[in-house]
Design an enzyme around this catalytic site. Structure first.
Site, PDB file in Angstrom:
ATOM      1  N   LYS A   1       0.743  -1.047   0.273  1.00 38.33           N
ATOM      2  CA  LYS A   1      -0.072  -0.042  -0.241  1.00 38.33           C
ATOM      3  C   LYS A   1       0.515   1.098  -0.475  1.00 38.33           C
ATOM      4  O   LYS A   1       0.212   1.896  -0.880  1.00 38.33           O
ATOM      5  CB  LYS A   1      -0.707  -0.146   1.400  1.00 38.33           C
ATOM      6  CG  LYS A   1      -1.487  -1.294   1.172  1.00 38.33           C
ATOM      7  CD  LYS A   1      -2.645  -1.421   2.659  1.00 38.33           C
ATOM      8  CE  LYS A   1      -2.153  -1.266   3.734  1.00 38.33           C
ATOM      9  NZ  LYS A   1      -1.126  -2.533   3.878  1.00 38.33           N
TER      10      LYS A   1
ATOM     11  N   ARG B   1      -9.678   1.239   8.803  1.00 40.84           N
ATOM     12  CA  ARG B   1      -9.571  -0.551   9.483  1.00 40.84           C
ATOM     13  C   ARG B   1     -10.046  -1.573   9.778  1.00 40.84           C
ATOM     14  O   ARG B   1     -10.289  -2.921   9.852  1.00 40.84           O
ATOM     15  CB  ARG B   1      -8.259  -0.358  10.064  1.00 40.84           C
ATOM     16  CG  ARG B   1      -7.162  -0.471   9.389  1.00 40.84           C
ATOM     17  CD  ARG B   1      -5.892  -0.029   9.750  1.00 40.84           C
ATOM     18  NE  ARG B   1      -4.549  -1.201   9.878  1.00 40.84           N
ATOM     19  CZ  ARG B   1      -3.288  -1.133   9.337  1.00 40.84           C
ATOM     20  NH1 ARG B   1      -3.018   0.142   8.964  1.00 40.84           N
ATOM     21  NH2 ARG B   1      -2.502  -1.715   8.844  1.00 40.84           N
TER      22      ARG B   1
ATOM     23  N   ARG C   1      12.487  -5.332   4.824  1.00 39.21           N
ATOM     24  CA  ARG C   1      11.928  -4.064   4.485  1.00 39.21           C
ATOM     25  C   ARG C   1      12.732  -2.910   4.923  1.00 39.21           C
ATOM     26  O   ARG C   1      13.023  -3.129   6.554  1.00 39.21           O
ATOM     27  CB  ARG C   1      10.386  -3.822   4.454  1.00 39.21           C
ATOM     28  CG  ARG C   1       9.932  -2.598   4.615  1.00 39.21           C
ATOM     29  CD  ARG C   1       8.656  -1.760   4.799  1.00 39.21           C
ATOM     30  NE  ARG C   1       8.431  -2.350   5.628  1.00 39.21           N
ATOM     31  CZ  ARG C   1       6.401  -2.209   6.254  1.00 39.21           C
ATOM     32  NH1 ARG C   1       6.034  -1.605   5.445  1.00 39.21           N
ATOM     33  NH2 ARG C   1       5.976  -2.496   7.989  1.00 39.21           N
TER      34      ARG C   1
ATOM     35  N   ARG D   1      11.666  -1.410  10.607  1.00 37.41           N
ATOM     36  CA  ARG D   1      10.452  -0.675  12.067  1.00 37.41           C
ATOM     37  C   ARG D   1      10.846  -1.653  13.496  1.00 37.41           C
ATOM     38  O   ARG D   1      10.231  -2.719  12.541  1.00 37.41           O
ATOM     39  CB  ARG D   1       9.319  -1.277  11.060  1.00 37.41           C
ATOM     40  CG  ARG D   1       9.433   0.649  10.640  1.00 37.41           C
ATOM     41  CD  ARG D   1       7.638   0.875   9.631  1.00 37.41           C
ATOM     42  NE  ARG D   1       6.741   0.048  10.135  1.00 37.41           N
ATOM     43  CZ  ARG D   1       4.970  -0.231   9.174  1.00 37.41           C
ATOM     44  NH1 ARG D   1       5.352   0.427   8.432  1.00 37.41           N
ATOM     45  NH2 ARG D   1       4.819  -1.301   9.756  1.00 37.41           N
TER      46      ARG D   1
ATOM     47  N   ARG E   1       0.270  -8.794  13.498  1.00 33.41           N
ATOM     48  CA  ARG E   1      -1.236  -7.473  12.798  1.00 33.41           C
ATOM     49  C   ARG E   1      -1.902  -8.991  12.183  1.00 33.41           C
ATOM     50  O   ARG E   1      -2.618  -8.068  11.237  1.00 33.41           O
ATOM     51  CB  ARG E   1       0.432  -6.342  11.969  1.00 33.41           C
ATOM     52  CG  ARG E   1       1.179  -5.872  12.749  1.00 33.41           C
ATOM     53  CD  ARG E   1       2.591  -5.467  13.006  1.00 33.41           C
ATOM     54  NE  ARG E   1       2.159  -4.716  11.655  1.00 33.41           N
ATOM     55  CZ  ARG E   1       3.214  -4.502  10.676  1.00 33.41           C
ATOM     56  NH1 ARG E   1       4.551  -4.701  10.652  1.00 33.41           N
ATOM     57  NH2 ARG E   1       3.469  -3.958   9.500  1.00 33.41           N
TER      58      ARG E   1
HETATM   59  P1  AP5 Z   1       4.850  -2.014   1.370  1.00 29.32           P
HETATM   60  O1  AP5 Z   1       4.519  -0.765   0.307  1.00 29.32           O
HETATM   61  O2  AP5 Z   1       5.820  -0.825   2.929  1.00 29.32           O
HETATM   62  O3  AP5 Z   1       3.510  -2.313   2.385  1.00 29.32           O
HETATM   63  P2  AP5 Z   1       2.007  -1.390   3.277  1.00 29.32           P
HETATM   64  O4  AP5 Z   1       1.380  -2.380   2.253  1.00 29.32           O
HETATM   65  O5  AP5 Z   1       1.868  -0.113   2.850  1.00 29.32           O
HETATM   66  O6  AP5 Z   1       2.837  -2.292   4.439  1.00 29.32           O
HETATM   67  P3  AP5 Z   1       2.259  -1.628   5.902  1.00 29.32           P
HETATM   68  O7  AP5 Z   1       3.611  -2.519   7.056  1.00 29.32           O
HETATM   69  O8  AP5 Z   1       2.977  -0.565   6.180  1.00 29.32           O
HETATM   70  O9  AP5 Z   1       1.076  -1.762   6.513  1.00 29.32           O
HETATM   71  P4  AP5 Z   1       0.270  -1.961   7.565  1.00 29.32           P
HETATM   72  O10 AP5 Z   1      -0.918  -1.512   7.299  1.00 29.32           O
HETATM   73  O11 AP5 Z   1       1.222  -2.895   8.680  1.00 29.32           O
HETATM   74  O12 AP5 Z   1       1.600  -0.894   8.828  1.00 29.32           O
HETATM   75  P5  AP5 Z   1       0.929   0.771   9.096  1.00 29.32           P
HETATM   76  O13 AP5 Z   1       1.898   2.086   8.347  1.00 29.32           O
HETATM   77  O14 AP5 Z   1      -0.331   1.026   7.962  1.00 29.32           O
HETATM   78  O15 AP5 Z   1       5.496  -2.923   1.241  1.00 29.32           O
HETATM   79  C1  AP5 Z   1       6.609  -3.661   1.975  1.00 29.32           C
HETATM   80  C2  AP5 Z   1       7.502  -4.529   1.860  1.00 29.32           C
HETATM   81  O16 AP5 Z   1       6.757  -5.050   0.108  1.00 29.32           O
HETATM   82  C3  AP5 Z   1       8.482  -3.305   1.331  1.00 29.32           C
HETATM   83  O17 AP5 Z   1      10.101  -3.475   1.216  1.00 29.32           O
HETATM   84  C4  AP5 Z   1       8.400  -2.982  -0.772  1.00 29.32           C
HETATM   85  O18 AP5 Z   1       8.965  -2.612  -0.941  1.00 29.32           O
HETATM   86  C5  AP5 Z   1       7.646  -4.794  -0.985  1.00 29.32           C
HETATM   87  N1  AP5 Z   1       6.770  -4.524  -2.034  1.00 29.32           N
HETATM   88  C6  AP5 Z   1       5.652  -3.711  -1.766  1.00 29.32           C
HETATM   89  N2  AP5 Z   1       5.174  -4.129  -3.320  1.00 29.32           N
HETATM   90  C7  AP5 Z   1       6.062  -5.633  -3.495  1.00 29.32           C
HETATM   91  C8  AP5 Z   1       5.512  -6.443  -4.909  1.00 29.32           C
HETATM   92  N3  AP5 Z   1       4.459  -6.243  -5.592  1.00 29.32           N
HETATM   93  N4  AP5 Z   1       6.698  -7.086  -5.047  1.00 29.32           N
HETATM   94  C9  AP5 Z   1       7.778  -7.510  -3.476  1.00 29.32           C
HETATM   95  N5  AP5 Z   1       8.092  -6.303  -3.290  1.00 29.32           N
HETATM   96  C10 AP5 Z   1       7.087  -5.214  -2.931  1.00 29.32           C
HETATM   97  O19 AP5 Z   1       0.329   0.485  10.151  1.00 29.32           O
HETATM   98  C11 AP5 Z   1       1.245  -0.045  11.472  1.00 29.32           C
HETATM   99  C12 AP5 Z   1       0.415   0.379  12.620  1.00 29.32           C
HETATM  100  O20 AP5 Z   1      -0.520   1.243  12.984  1.00 29.32           O
HETATM  101  C13 AP5 Z   1      -0.071  -0.459  12.267  1.00 29.32           C
HETATM  102  O21 AP5 Z   1      -0.327  -1.962  13.629  1.00 29.32           O
HETATM  103  C14 AP5 Z   1      -1.818  -0.500  14.142  1.00 29.32           C
HETATM  104  O22 AP5 Z   1      -1.188   0.114  14.787  1.00 29.32           O
HETATM  105  C15 AP5 Z   1      -1.767   1.410  13.614  1.00 29.32           C
HETATM  106  N6  AP5 Z   1      -2.260   1.544  12.740  1.00 29.32           N
HETATM  107  C16 AP5 Z   1      -2.767   2.262  11.300  1.00 29.32           C
HETATM  108  N7  AP5 Z   1      -3.434   2.953  11.150  1.00 29.32           N
HETATM  109  C17 AP5 Z   1      -4.660   2.116  11.727  1.00 29.32           C
HETATM  110  C18 AP5 Z   1      -5.965   2.447  11.861  1.00 29.32           C
HETATM  111  N8  AP5 Z   1      -6.325   2.578  11.003  1.00 29.32           N
HETATM  112  N9  AP5 Z   1      -5.955   2.073  12.997  1.00 29.32           N
HETATM  113  C19 AP5 Z   1      -5.595   1.527  13.874  1.00 29.32           C
HETATM  114  N10 AP5 Z   1      -4.667   1.920  13.816  1.00 29.32           N
HETATM  115  C20 AP5 Z   1      -4.084   1.692  13.200  1.00 29.32           C
END
Ligand code: AP5
Length: 220
Positions: free
Chosen positions: A13, A85, A123, A156, A167
């Site tokens: 994402k 979410r 990552r 991270r 997660r």
């Molecule tokens: P990346 O693009 O970083 O993946 P992502 O989907 O953004 O993953 P996240 O881990 O950031 O999502 P998340 O939803 O867990 O975390 P968030 O920060 O929102 O890609 C991942 C890796 O793969 C990278 O190294 C990339 O290079 C590689 N890659 C990408 N696409 C690829 C492909 N096609 N092929 C190969 N490699 C690829 O949330 C963190 C925490 O915040 C949550 O756990 C929660 O505690 C809190 N939080 C955030 N939002 C909320 C909410 N709305 N409600 C409650 N708590 C929340």
């Protein structure tokens, strides 16, 4: 057009939000990046959120909804990366968008769970900008260094395998019901992309979808 990115941790994402932001001028609103900035700055929100994030749990809905209400006050087309979410967050978002006469298309990043641990443990992130790299799939020009600023990359805290598994469990339990919420036959607002494809191929699917006006699902 406003986009909601739905998909499990590691689906890509953030990677795709950055690519579309550069190409179309969307404003990426990443709840994860905003929360991590608050944790780094030690704000009351960051202090409260940190425990949940370190434990792989979602931060309570009321904190997130208040935070997003403020973010959506600013105009422009947005990509919501990581929000909503939960069903209560989706209902609150509909309410917020409705009051501002805006709408959004949800994009589901369809991916097999088997690839996610590998993507997340490999990552590397530039925390101030949220730019992400992968040691094999999207390496920086110099290992451990951000291509744009020359600053160091970090792994991270929540990208440890035990936390990733928590997660993923939270995603299954609390976020997957949103697929049905947006894929409602009476008001279809969901588009799927094959997120198992290489990064550039996923970007191409999204560009085609945007140029096709959300597959006919976008109205504002
Ligand atoms: P990346 O693009 O970083 O993946 P992502 O989907 O953004 O993953 P996240 O881990 O950031 O999502 P998340 O939803 O867990 O975390 P968030 O920060 O929102 O890609 C991942 C890796 O793969 C990278 O190294 C990339 O290079 C590689 N890659 C990408 N696409 C690829 C492909 N096609 N092929 C190969 N490699 C690829 O949330 C963190 C925490 O915040 C949550 O756990 C929660 O505690 C809190 N939080 C955030 N939002 C909320 C909410 N709305 N409600 C409650 N708590 C929340």
């Amino acid at each position: 057009m406003n986009l909601i990115f739905l998909g499990p941790p590691g689906a890509g994402k953030g990677t795709q939000a950055k690519a579309l932001q550069e190409r179309f001028g969307f404003r990426q609103i990443s709840t994860g990046d905003i929360l991590r900035a608050n944790v780094r700055q030690g704000t009351p929100l960051g202090v409260e959120a940190k425990g949940y994030m370190d434990d792989g749990k979602l931060v309570p809905d009321d904190l997130i909804i208040r935070m997003m209400d403020a973010e959506l006050e600013q105009g422009g087309n947005v990509i919501l990366d990581g929000f909503p979410r939960t069903v209560p967050q989706a209902q609150a978002l509909d309410d917020l968008l409705g009051r501002k006469h805006r709408s959004a298309v949800a994009v589901l990043f369809d991916v097999d769970q088997d690839v996610l641990i590998d993507r997340l443990t490999g990552r590397w992130t530039h925390l101030p900008s949220g730019r992400v790299y992968h040691e094999r799939y999207a390496p920086p020009k110099v290992a451990g260094i951000d291509d744009v600023t020359g600053e160091p990359l970090v792994q991270r805290d929540d990208d440890k395998e035990t936390t990733i598994r928590k997660r993923l469990a939270e995603y299954e339990q609390l976020t997957t019901p949103l697929i049905g919420y947006y894929d409602n036959p009476a008001d279809p607002r969901l588009v799927k992309v094959d997120a198992l494809a290489p990064i550039d191929a996923v970007t191409k699917q999204l560009v085609d979808m945007i140029q096709n006006d959300g597959g006919g699902r976008a109205s504002a």
